[in-house]
Motif scaffolding. Structure first.
Motif, short mmCIF file in Angstrom:
data_model
loop_
_atom_site.label_atom_id
_atom_site.label_comp_id
_atom_site.label_asym_id
_atom_site.label_seq_id
_atom_site.Cartn_x
_atom_site.Cartn_y
_atom_site.Cartn_z
N UNK A 194 0.85 -1.25 0.04
CA UNK A 194 -0.05 0.11 -0.20
C UNK A 194 0.87 1.34 0.05
N UNK A 195 1.97 1.36 0.74
CA UNK A 195 2.82 2.43 0.81
C UNK A 195 3.65 2.66 -0.68
N UNK A 196 4.09 1.59 -1.09
CA UNK A 196 4.63 1.54 -2.34
C UNK A 196 3.58 2.09 -3.37
N UNK A 197 2.34 1.52 -3.67
CA UNK A 197 1.41 2.05 -4.34
C UNK A 197 1.06 3.58 -4.44
N UNK A 198 0.86 3.94 -2.86
CA UNK A 198 0.67 5.61 -2.76
C UNK A 198 1.87 6.11 -3.14
N UNK A 199 3.23 5.82 -3.05
CA UNK A 199 4.22 6.79 -3.58
C UNK A 199 4.17 6.75 -5.06
N UNK A 200 3.95 5.99 -5.72
CA UNK A 200 3.95 5.62 -7.28
C UNK A 200 3.04 6.69 -7.84
N UNK A 201 1.58 6.52 -7.21
CA UNK A 201 0.58 7.46 -7.47
C UNK A 201 0.82 8.91 -7.23
N UNK A 202 1.63 9.34 -5.97
CA UNK A 202 1.69 10.51 -5.68
C UNK A 202 2.57 11.21 -6.92
N UNK A 203 3.30 10.39 -7.67
CA UNK A 203 4.06 11.04 -8.64
C UNK A 203 3.69 10.82 -10.13
N UNK A 204 2.46 10.05 -10.23
CA UNK A 204 1.65 10.06 -11.37
C UNK A 204 0.71 11.08 -11.64
#
Length: 437
Positions: free
Chosen positions: A94-104
């Motif tokens: 979940x933390x990984x997905x959030x960080x990726x989406x924060x940059x998309x």
């Protein structure tokens, strides 16, 4: 002594390697060097010989080798939860997905995790087909999308031909002014004619039969081909006009490689699906994924997604993603790649062209450059395979690890490379070219 209690040496490791079946090679011709360790941009063998990594291995070690924050994160995750089935809720995932989406871009809402770039492209194609109810997939001849079923069929180069087991794939020519397929003289002509060609392919294949167009934002293995101004916008318009899903393959260029978090940011174009791998966690633990738009996410809220992987969101890979993206943010690595890549690396390579007549073209952005080598600048005849093999051997012997494809040297060092290391690597290339004559 190594970790398995055996005396290690270059000879012993190379002998052990004879048990390994190598990818993309004639087995008896495989001649790997033995690597004992690495740090930053430097690797070394068991005898202490050092090598400068000028290719980020296969364009994946974006933050360099053995970054302590990422290593510590992997260790901590291993001590807490080393593996778990993907149907469970996983904190690190979940933390990984959030960080990726924060940059998309803001309209991307979910991330589907895969094990690498090939199955990221595979599942992006699957999503587009299920979402549209259509079958055909358009992709470029100058491309590489991976070695799984649909990914290799979408690939354009020669490796596709004996592997075309997936259905519905159609190819077109993407722009490449240096070796134009459209008799173009300028970037503007190349763009206009390439778009007209794609438009006709869409018309002839049936717009309502096409699920997706998949493109590497900047084709990598095919030659670091920067799209001319307006091309990707034109592809986006064609896709939108016909309800075709646009997939940008950012496996090689994503997460800082070109001096932006995503390469499409350079071109003011937003796709429907984004695939990634490699640089998202510097390759420390295999991982990839698909960043999914809001429209496709909404569709699968009430429609069953026919896809899945045992190791989707593996905790060790996710911990490496979290730590990598945090380190890149804290250390300003993307900004550094933009500045040093365009102000130090690029100019140093362009200067080589003035010194060596065998360099026919240089192109790139950020930490992503290619030298195209020719027998003759006027005819643009590619440098022969035998000379390329000799050149690669010379550079390796001098302590430079490079990514050679056909008649090109692909220069893509870790994003953290220092100016003095750039100078060292460029000097070795220059020496090897001079010795080649």
């Amino acid at each position: 002594m190594d970790g398995f209690g055996t005396e290690s040496s270059n000879q012993y490791v190379v002998e052990l390697d004879k048990h390994v079946f190598h990818s993309w090679s004639v087995q008896e011709s495989a001649a790997p060097i033995a690597i004992a360790g690495a740090q930053g941009c430097t690797l070394w063998d068991f005898e202490g010989k050092q090598y400068l990594d000028f290719s980020s291995q296969l364009v994946n070690t974006n933050i360099g080798h053995q970054h302590p924050k990422v290593i510590d994160a992997i260790k901590a995750q291993a001590e807490t939860l080393v593996t778990i089935a993907p149907a469970t809720a996983n904190l690190t995932r979940g933390e990984a997905a959030k960080r990726i989406l924060d940059r998309a871009p803001s309209h991307f809402k979910k991330v589907f995790f895969t094990n690498a770039g090939a199955d990221a492209n595979e599942n992006a194609i699957r999503m587009a087909r299920q979402f549209t109810g259509r079958d055909k997939v358009l992709s470029a001849y100058r491309s590489y999308h991976g070695n799984t079923g649909s990914a290799i069929a979408a690939t354009g180069d020669f490796r596709r031909v004996p592997n075309e087991y997936s259905r519905g794939h159609v190819h077109f020519f993407n722009p490449y002014l240096y070796r134009t397929e459209f008799n173009a003289q300028t970037e503007a002509q190349e763009c206009e004619r390439a778009l007209q060609h794609l438009k006709r392919v869409i018309e002839c294949e049936g717009p309502h039969a096409i699920a997706a167009i998949i493109l590497e934002t900047i084709p990598g293995t095919a030659g670091f081909l920067l799209p001319p101004e307006g091309y990707l916008q034109g592809v986006r318009e064609l896709a939108t006009e016909h309800g075709i899903q646009l997939i940008f393959d950012e496996v090689m260029v994503g997460f800082g490689r070109t001096g932006r978090w995503f390469a499409f940011e350079h071109f003011n174009v937003i796709p429907d699906l984004i695939t990634f791998a490699k640089g998202v966690n510097s390759g420390y633990v295999p991982a990839g994924g698909v960043i999914v738009s809001d429209a496709i996410s909404e569709y699968f809220k009430s429609n069953f997604f026919m896809g899945g992987l045992t190791y989707s969101g593996h905790p060790l890979a996710m911990s490496a993603i979290v730590a990598t993206l945090d380190a890149m943010e804290e250390e300003g690595i993307v900004r550094y790649a933009d500045e040093i890549g365009n102000k130090v690396l690029g100019p140093a390579l362009i200067e080589l062209m003035e010194q060596h007549q065998c360099i026919g073209d240089i192109r790139g952005k950020g930490m992503f450059w290619a030298l195209e080598l020719v027998e003759d600048r006027a005819t643009r005849e590619p440098l022969s395979n035998s000379k390329i093999a000799s050149l690669k051997a010379k550079m390796t012997e001098k302590g430079l690890l490079t990514f050679i494809v056909n008649n090109r040297i692909h220069v893509a060092p870790p994003l953290i490379i220092k100016p003095n290391e750039i100078a060292q690597g460029v000097a070795i290339i220059s020496q090897a070219l001079a010795e080649l004559g």
